[in-house]
Write a protein that holds these residues in place. Structure first.
Motif, PDB file in Angstrom:
ATOM      1  N   ALA A 420       0.774  -1.168  -0.049  1.00  0.00           N
ATOM      2  CA  ALA A 420      -0.015   0.443   0.412  1.00  0.00           C
ATOM      3  C   ALA A 420       1.021   1.309  -0.197  1.00  0.00           C
ATOM      4  N   TYR A 421       1.670   1.433   0.430  1.00  0.00           N
ATOM      5  CA  TYR A 421       3.028   2.696   1.023  1.00  0.00           C
ATOM      6  C   TYR A 421       3.484   2.410  -0.343  1.00  0.00           C
ATOM      7  N   SER A 422       3.625   1.631  -0.861  1.00  0.00           N
ATOM      8  CA  SER A 422       4.317   1.639  -2.573  1.00  0.00           C
ATOM      9  C   SER A 422       3.901   2.278  -3.701  1.00  0.00           C
ATOM     10  N   ILE A 423       2.664   2.119  -3.567  1.00  0.00           N
ATOM     11  CA  ILE A 423       1.826   3.074  -3.717  1.00  0.00           C
ATOM     12  C   ILE A 423       1.632   4.147  -4.142  1.00  0.00           C
ATOM     13  N   HIS A 424       1.331   4.921  -2.583  1.00  0.00           N
ATOM     14  CA  HIS A 424       1.231   5.945  -1.890  1.00  0.00           C
ATOM     15  C   HIS A 424       1.151   6.086  -0.875  1.00  0.00           C
ATOM     16  N   SER A 425       1.145   6.827   0.181  1.00  0.00           N
ATOM     17  CA  SER A 425       1.357   6.453   1.199  1.00  0.00           C
ATOM     18  C   SER A 425      -0.079   7.275   1.932  1.00  0.00           C
ATOM     19  N   ALA A 426      -0.892   7.702   1.122  1.00  0.00           N
ATOM     20  CA  ALA A 426      -2.427   8.124   1.539  1.00  0.00           C
ATOM     21  C   ALA A 426      -3.493   6.901   1.662  1.00  0.00           C
ATOM     22  N   VAL A 427      -3.064   5.922   0.297  1.00  0.00           N
ATOM     23  CA  VAL A 427      -3.252   5.145   0.818  1.00  0.00           C
ATOM     24  C   VAL A 427      -2.395   3.255   1.528  1.00  0.00           C
ATOM     25  N   GLY A 428      -1.148   3.809   1.952  1.00  0.00           N
ATOM     26  CA  GLY A 428      -0.951   2.817   3.233  1.00  0.00           C
ATOM     27  C   GLY A 428      -2.059   3.432   4.245  1.00  0.00           C
ATOM     28  N   GLU A 429      -1.693   4.764   3.899  1.00  0.00           N
ATOM     29  CA  GLU A 429      -2.281   5.709   5.996  1.00  0.00           C
ATOM     30  C   GLU A 429      -3.876   5.154   5.789  1.00  0.00           C
ATOM     31  N   LYS A 430      -4.405   4.673   5.052  1.00  0.00           N
ATOM     32  CA  LYS A 430      -5.978   4.209   5.288  1.00  0.00           C
ATOM     33  C   LYS A 430      -5.893   2.806   5.159  1.00  0.00           C
ATOM     34  N   ILE A 431      -5.342   2.100   4.743  1.00  0.00           N
ATOM     35  CA  ILE A 431      -5.365   0.739   4.322  1.00  0.00           C
ATOM     36  C   ILE A 431      -6.222   0.026   6.097  1.00  0.00           C
ATOM     37  N   VAL A 432      -7.313  -0.681   5.143  1.00  0.00           N
ATOM     38  CA  VAL A 432      -8.021  -2.311   6.385  1.00  0.00           C
ATOM     39  C   VAL A 432      -8.062  -3.030   6.100  1.00  0.00           C
ATOM     40  N   GLY A 433      -7.449  -3.820   4.513  1.00  0.00           N
ATOM     41  CA  GLY A 433      -7.389  -4.686   4.346  1.00  0.00           C
ATOM     42  C   GLY A 433      -6.860  -4.902   2.753  1.00  0.00           C
ATOM     43  N   ALA A 434      -7.052  -6.559   3.114  1.00  0.00           N
ATOM     44  CA  ALA A 434      -6.481  -6.514   1.557  1.00  0.00           C
ATOM     45  C   ALA A 434      -6.913  -7.928   0.457  1.00  0.00           C
ATOM     46  N   LYS A 435      -6.680  -8.322  -0.418  1.00  0.00           N
ATOM     47  CA  LYS A 435      -6.846  -9.330  -0.909  1.00  0.00           C
ATOM     48  C   LYS A 435      -5.986  -9.888  -2.257  1.00  0.00           C
ATOM     49  N   ALA A 436      -6.210 -10.847  -2.397  1.00  0.00           N
ATOM     50  CA  ALA A 436      -5.076 -11.604  -3.517  1.00  0.00           C
ATOM     51  C   ALA A 436      -5.029 -12.547  -3.772  1.00  0.00           C
ATOM     52  N   ASN A 437      -5.349 -11.956  -5.103  1.00  0.00           N
ATOM     53  CA  ASN A 437      -6.127 -12.603  -6.390  1.00  0.00           C
ATOM     54  C   ASN A 437      -7.426 -13.030  -6.251  1.00  0.00           C
ATOM     55  N   GLY A 438      -8.314 -12.127  -5.715  1.00  0.00           N
ATOM     56  CA  GLY A 438      -9.382 -11.182  -5.551  1.00  0.00           C
ATOM     57  C   GLY A 438     -10.018 -11.785  -4.464  1.00  0.00           C
ATOM     58  N   LYS A 439      -9.234 -13.073  -3.061  1.00  0.00           N
ATOM     59  CA  LYS A 439      -9.466 -13.727  -1.605  1.00  0.00           C
ATOM     60  C   LYS A 439      -9.177 -12.538  -0.705  1.00  0.00           C
ATOM     61  N   ILE A 440      -9.148 -12.130   0.385  1.00  0.00           N
ATOM     62  CA  ILE A 440      -9.321 -11.714   1.400  1.00  0.00           C
ATOM     63  C   ILE A 440      -8.246 -12.168   2.218  1.00  0.00           C
ATOM     64  N   ILE A 441      -6.875 -10.995   2.271  1.00  0.00           N
ATOM     65  CA  ILE A 441      -5.742 -12.180   3.469  1.00  0.00           C
ATOM     66  C   ILE A 441      -5.650 -10.699   4.389  1.00  0.00           C
ATOM     67  N   PRO A 442      -5.078 -12.020   5.148  1.00  0.00           N
ATOM     68  CA  PRO A 442      -4.090 -10.460   6.212  1.00  0.00           C
ATOM     69  C   PRO A 442      -3.389  -9.476   5.429  1.00  0.00           C
ATOM     70  N   ILE A 443      -3.474  -8.014   6.694  1.00  0.00           N
ATOM     71  CA  ILE A 443      -2.585  -7.516   5.423  1.00  0.00           C
ATOM     72  C   ILE A 443      -1.519  -7.670   5.624  1.00  0.00           C
ATOM     73  N   THR A 444      -0.648  -8.529   7.722  1.00  0.00           N
ATOM     74  CA  THR A 444       0.195  -8.397   7.824  1.00  0.00           C
ATOM     75  C   THR A 444       1.097 -10.130   6.897  1.00  0.00           C
ATOM     76  N   LYS A 445       0.678 -10.339   6.463  1.00  0.00           N
ATOM     77  CA  LYS A 445      -0.048 -12.339   5.147  1.00  0.00           C
ATOM     78  C   LYS A 445       1.215 -12.021   5.006  1.00  0.00           C
ATOM     79  N   PRO A 446       2.717 -12.420   4.734  1.00  0.00           N
ATOM     80  CA  PRO A 446       3.576 -12.074   3.185  1.00  0.00           C
ATOM     81  C   PRO A 446       3.473 -12.127   1.942  1.00  0.00           C
ATOM     82  N   LEU A 447       3.511 -12.066   0.859  1.00  0.00           N
ATOM     83  CA  LEU A 447       2.953 -11.805  -0.170  1.00  0.00           C
ATOM     84  C   LEU A 447       3.629 -12.417  -1.258  1.00  0.00           C
TER      85      LEU A 447
END
Length: 604
Positions: A420-447
């Motif tokens: 998220a921070y590699s995209i933009h700081s504003a995205v990183g500051e507002k992150i609450v979740g993430a999807k990998a290939n369409g599936k929800i993953i923990p934001i702390t899980k290694p990509l």
């Protein structure tokens, strides 16, 4: 090789062209020919009279790509995909393609299409390396890269049809991206051709100079190499070893690199010749190296055993350089299987063999090289095999994609917070979740490599201490830390404070040491005879109440600073005092002070 030298048939006669294609590539069975022919007819039907910008029929470039793939003896699925590689530009859908030619060919064409979504322009070697890794990571089947390499190789062979600026761009791209990529895959012939053709258009003077020198010494070279070959064959026959020996001059770009490295003209270089000895068994290779070193003295440090220790792309061979008749001669020794791998790299796993019951190569008959897993299915590459090779290439970094197809390079272990921070700081500051290939993953899980990551945000979200501890990249850690320091009154970063205090103390101690040294040198040099007062001047006046701080004990001639205290007049500190720097409202309360260097008045 130019476009005219590939096919002699009328370029507007599609039937004559495909017949000539099969005449020049007779290894394919009737079933394989039928598959390739269907792809050709389908392309021609969709093309109609469409022309390319150079004026040639649209389909001709596609058939030349198929010719390059067939020349390398790749399987019929790969050849058919080469013919159809740009079929989407003609309005064909993925469903239509899969219905006509099946899932395997459709996947190869679809994978090749993905390459168009990314720019391969590079301004630095580091960028070029990242692009090569990205292209490799993008391909689900390595044959996709073979199709793309054939596409680029045909374009640079026909570079004359392009404008001058386009020629330079393509030649530069070939040197930076496609030649190294071919090298990593072990496809030496393609690598050499990319480099030589690029040199021809990027530095035509050097190319023609090298070409002239090679041509002038052709007869001399032929006699020299014939004598060397005869001696090796004679000794090999005595040892009962059957060999095949070929000789060659090194390719032009290799000579050009030697010229630059040694700052010499091509006529001044002598190690431009090479012999390749092909034998039947591994043990024969080592017997032959002994024979060669017995005939001529080897040069120190030039023997390489890539049989015992193969290169990362699977290459195996023995290399040595000997002094033959007063000049260096490079010699390579390998078996036929090693030679196939050296010429075709991991493409050798898809070599088409006539007379077999299935289209793709029977991998049980091939040796698996250097950490590559065996392919379990003869038609579809095994996931473990390709993933292993991919990881070897990418090593300590991963390449992941945004939903729009932008590539982000992150260290191994990075998570969605870092992404998220590699995209933009504003995205990183507002992150609450993430999807990998369409599936929800923990934001702390290694990509993982090649995942498509989507960041979920909330306008009310903000960075937390937990995110700070989970961040793996310096950018994410620094941005989260800055936000917490500025916005969270309860945030105390103890490790950071301890580190900062230790650094400040070390800096202050070093500054004191330097000042002491300067003071001693100043006293010694000036030979100070009179005693200086311990008085402080403020604006040229000394009649003030001053107090010297006990924390730093300022002494003449230390740099000093002062501030207005509430009860003790002017308090004097050393200018580098850590306590002084932490005084509240320092800017408003500070006052400029200096030592009074007037000599003390003596009593009469």
């Amino acid at each position: 090789m130019s476009s005219e030298s590939v096919f002699t048939a009328d370029k507007n006669d599609t039937t004559a062209l495909i017949e000539e294609f099969f005449e020049k590539n007779p290894l394919y069975t009737e079933d394989a020919k039928s598959k390739i022919l269907n792809a050709w007819n389908f392309l021609c039907e969709k093309c109609g009279d469409k022309k390319r910008s150079c004026g040639s029929p649209y389909y001709l470039h596609c058939l030349r790509i198929a010719y390059i793939l067939a020349e390398a003896k790749l399987d019929d699925d790969c050849v058919a995909a080469g013919i159809l590689h740009c079929i989407y530009d003609l309005g064909v859908t993925d469903e239509e393609l899969q219905e006509q030619f099946g899932k395997t060919i459709a996947n190869l064409v679809n994978g090749s299409e993905k390459f168009k979504e990314f720019s391969v322009a590079s301004k630095t070697l580091k960028q070029a390396d990242a692009i090569r890794k990205m292209l490799f990571a993008l391909a689900d089947d390595v044959r996709i890269i073979f199709v793309k390499l054939a596409d680029k190789l045909d374009r640079i062979r026909n570079i004359k049809s392009l404008e001058q600026n386009e020629r330079r761009t393509l030649a530069s791209e070939a040197l930076d991206i496609w030649a190294p990529l071919a090298d990593r895959l072990g496809i030496q012939n393609a690598k050499n051709e990319f480099e030589d053709l690029s040199l021809k258009y990027m530095n035509p003077d050097a190319f023609q100079q090298i070409k002239a020198v090679i041509a002038q010494k052709k007869n001399e070279r032929a006699t020299y190499l014939h004598n060397a070959v005869s001696k090796i064959q004679e000794e090999a026959k005595k040892a009962g070893i059957e060999v095949s020996i070929s000789s060659r001059a090194k390719h032009f770009y290799s000579i050009y690199q030697k010229m630059r490295k040694r700052n010499k003209e091509p006529g001044e270089l002598f190690d431009l010749l090479a012999l390749r000895i092909i034998c039947k068994k591994n043990s024969d290779c080592y017997i032959l190296i002994g024979i060669v070193h017995g005939l001529w003295k080897p040069l120190e440090g030039r023997f390489k055993d890539y049989i015992a220790m193969p290169k990362s792309n699977g290459y195996q061979s023995l290399h040595t350089t000997v002094m033959c008749e007063g000049r260096p001669l490079e010699i390579q020794i390998r078996t036929q299987k090693m030679h196939d791998m050296a010429e075709n790299g991991i493409a050798s796993h898809w070599l088409y063999k006539k007379g077999m019951n299935h289209d793709a190569v029977d991998v049980k008959s091939l040796e698996i090289f250097n950490k590559l897993h065996e392919i379990k299915n003869s038609e579809i590459i095994d996931e473990g095999f390709f993933q292993k090779y991919k990881n070897e290439l990418l090593k300590d970094e991963i390449l992941v994609f945004t939903p729009k197809g932008d590539v982000k390079k992150l260290p191994v272990g990075a998570n969605a917070i870092d992404f998220a921070y590699s995209i933009h700081s504003a995205v990183g500051e507002k992150i609450v979740g993430a999807k990998a290939n369409g599936k929800i993953i923990p934001i702390t899980k290694p990509l993982e490599n090649t995942q498509i990551i989507e960041i979920l945000t909330n306008p009310n979200a903000h960075p937390t201490e937990a995110q700070l501890k989970s961040a793996k990249t310096a950018k994410a850690h620094q941005k989260i830390h800055s936000w917490l320091c500025a916005n969270d009154p309860n945030f105390v970063d103890k490790p950071f404070l301890e580190k900062t205090e230790a650094e400040n103390n070390a800096h202050a101690a070093n500054a004191r040491h330097i000042q002491n040294e300067k003071r001693n040198q100043k006293k010694k040099k000036a030979g100070i005879a009179q005693e200086k007062s311990n008085r402080v001047s403020i604006g040229g006046e000394t009649n003030f109440l001053v107090t010297f701080a006990k924390c730093c004990n300022p002494q003449y001639p230390d740099p000093i600073a002062g501030y207005i205290s509430r009860n003790r007049g002017i308090t004097i500190h050393r200018a580098d005092c850590y306590i002084y720097q932490r005084i509240q409202d320092l800017t408003r309360r500070s006052i400029k002070v200096e030592w009074d260097e007037q000599p003390i008045a003596q009593n009469p």
